[in-house]
Scaffold this motif. Sequence first.
Motif, short mmCIF file in Angstrom:
data_model
loop_
_atom_site.label_atom_id
_atom_site.label_comp_id
_atom_site.label_asym_id
_atom_site.label_seq_id
_atom_site.Cartn_x
_atom_site.Cartn_y
_atom_site.Cartn_z
N HIS A 13 5.12 10.39 10.20
CA HIS A 13 4.23 9.24 10.12
C HIS A 13 3.51 9.21 8.79
N CYS A 14 2.89 8.08 8.54
CA CYS A 14 2.02 7.97 7.39
C CYS A 14 0.76 8.77 7.69
N HIS A 15 0.26 9.54 6.69
CA HIS A 15 -0.96 10.30 6.94
C HIS A 15 -2.23 9.53 6.59
N ILE A 16 -2.09 8.26 6.23
CA ILE A 16 -3.25 7.38 6.33
C ILE A 16 -3.28 7.07 7.82
N LEU A 17 -4.23 7.69 8.52
CA LEU A 17 -4.11 7.74 9.98
C LEU A 17 -4.29 6.37 10.62
N ASP A 18 -4.99 5.47 9.95
CA ASP A 18 -5.05 4.10 10.45
C ASP A 18 -3.65 3.48 10.44
N HIS A 19 -2.88 3.78 9.41
CA HIS A 19 -1.52 3.23 9.33
C HIS A 19 -0.65 3.83 10.44
N ALA A 20 -0.81 5.12 10.69
CA ALA A 20 -0.04 5.75 11.76
C ALA A 20 -0.35 5.08 13.09
N GLY B 160 1.20 1.70 13.68
CA GLY B 160 2.65 1.56 13.89
C GLY B 160 3.53 2.36 12.96
N LEU B 161 2.95 2.93 11.86
CA LEU B 161 3.80 3.60 10.86
C LEU B 161 4.07 5.04 11.27
N MET B 162 4.94 5.16 12.25
CA MET B 162 5.15 6.45 12.88
C MET B 162 6.54 6.43 13.51
N TRP C 229 0.84 -1.20 0.00
CA TRP C 229 0.00 0.00 0.00
C TRP C 229 0.88 1.25 0.00
N SER C 230 0.37 2.31 -0.59
CA SER C 230 1.10 3.58 -0.63
C SER C 230 0.96 4.28 0.72
N HIS C 231 2.00 5.05 1.07
CA HIS C 231 1.99 5.74 2.36
C HIS C 231 2.43 7.19 2.21
N PRO C 232 1.49 8.12 2.39
CA PRO C 232 1.89 9.54 2.40
C PRO C 232 2.67 9.89 3.66
CU CU Z 1 0.25 4.44 5.17
#
Ligand code: CU
Length: 470
Positions: free
Chosen positions: A441-448, A451-453, A387-390
């Motif tokens: 962090h990733c701004h897909i906030l579910d991803h943040a 753990g993506l932070m 998946w892409s991550h902003p």
């Molecule tokens: Cu993401």
Amino acid sequence: MFAAALLAAALSSLQPAGWDRDLKLAEAVDLNPDPHIVEINLDARVAHVEIAPGIGADAWTYDGGIPGPLIRVHVGDRLIVHFTNHLPQPTTVHWHGVRVPIQMDGVPDVSQPAVPTGGTFTYDFVVPDAGLYWYHPHVMSAAQVGFGLYGALLVEDPDEQVGVADETVLVLSDIGIDEHGKLEPPDSGGSTGMAFGREGNYQLVNGRLRPRLAVRSGAPQRWRIVNAARSRFFQLDLDGQTITRIGGDGGLIEHPLALQTLVLAPGERADVILAPRGAPGSEFSVVSFLFNRGYGSTEFRMADSLFTLAFDEAPAYAGPPLPVTHRVIQAISTVGATAVNIDFTLVQRADHNFEYGINGVPFATGHPVTAMPGETQVWTITNKTKWSHPFHLHGFFVQVLDENGQPVHPLEWKDTVNVPLEQTVRLVVRYDDRAGSWMFHCHILDHADGGLMGMVDVGVSPVDHSEHAH
Ligand code: CU
Ligand code: C2O
């Protein structure tokens, strides 16, 4: 004299009266008579909102609306926000993209304690850069933003001449509301929902479902757009009509770019000029095309109309060409820069739940990146996931580099940069003397939240951040 008259003529409205009435944002009221201070109250509370006649929910709002009020300031102004939390949960306000001091960054336990229910906090900072920014919570971000907490902060530069009088701010978002008018639970779909990034079932423009903009064919207009959705990308298309992008996250870009479609990842902004054409009296849908941000994002889904352009009866406007905007932006020198290598990772744990991480480690157990004030870093970010991550960095602008480490033109100041699935992106950042622990962090906030932070400690001795909640 003649030039001034021309300028005045160029800056009177070309659109039908009340052209943006259907989607115009409420504006925060400045309580301070000082022309260089904007002082407002901001109240977070649950309120019933309607996104269309008969469709609504008890949402989480700033000042009772979705989005929150548009805050309008001039570059260099001091902004004072008396914030009150009337939500059933602690919260904070993060000023996305604004180069604030760390104490004003809204990250719980790093910048400030979270504001408890019934509590208050005063945000007070100078706004150093023109552009469109936005504000949102940094506690349980995916849930709170998903419930409706976001608003736009427009920092205007009175000296900026783009030659277009008609300007509107468009806050794009989405919201999940079921058939009983209940908000979609923030954990719907469990860990798989998190891994994808939850999208609401209604796409919104300034909190409205398919609002309309009354326009005159061929007349230029300027849209300041922010993607405030929790996970959704927007890909705007006007049936191939040219979209001229003159600005991005941090104000005007080096020179304009003519586009057929405009992609905005969550958190990103765009400043665009368009002169849509259509037969007088006709209507036209601005569509958000599905954008491939990874598995499940385009399969078995339909592109949706975002809003409608309603052409009035006036004959098409034919005016002189618009001035071409330019901005001198210095490319950040990478000479002597420190290399920072980061992988975005996704693993399935023993309990089968998905977990995002930086270099295989989720935020809670990760170590911060360290930097000195004045240091330049080149970040090489490799997205090893499907998946892409902003990528979003707090507090500092970045510039994007190409695969040879050269600056990408037109140069622009970014704070949110999409890292496409299974690709690598290079960024350069120069820290200033605002010491502190700054999040990325990733701004897909579910991803943040999944753990993506991570954290960049600028000029501070490394500390253990593991207790800091998002
Ligand atoms: Cu993401
Ligand atoms: Cu708009 Cu930490 O984010």
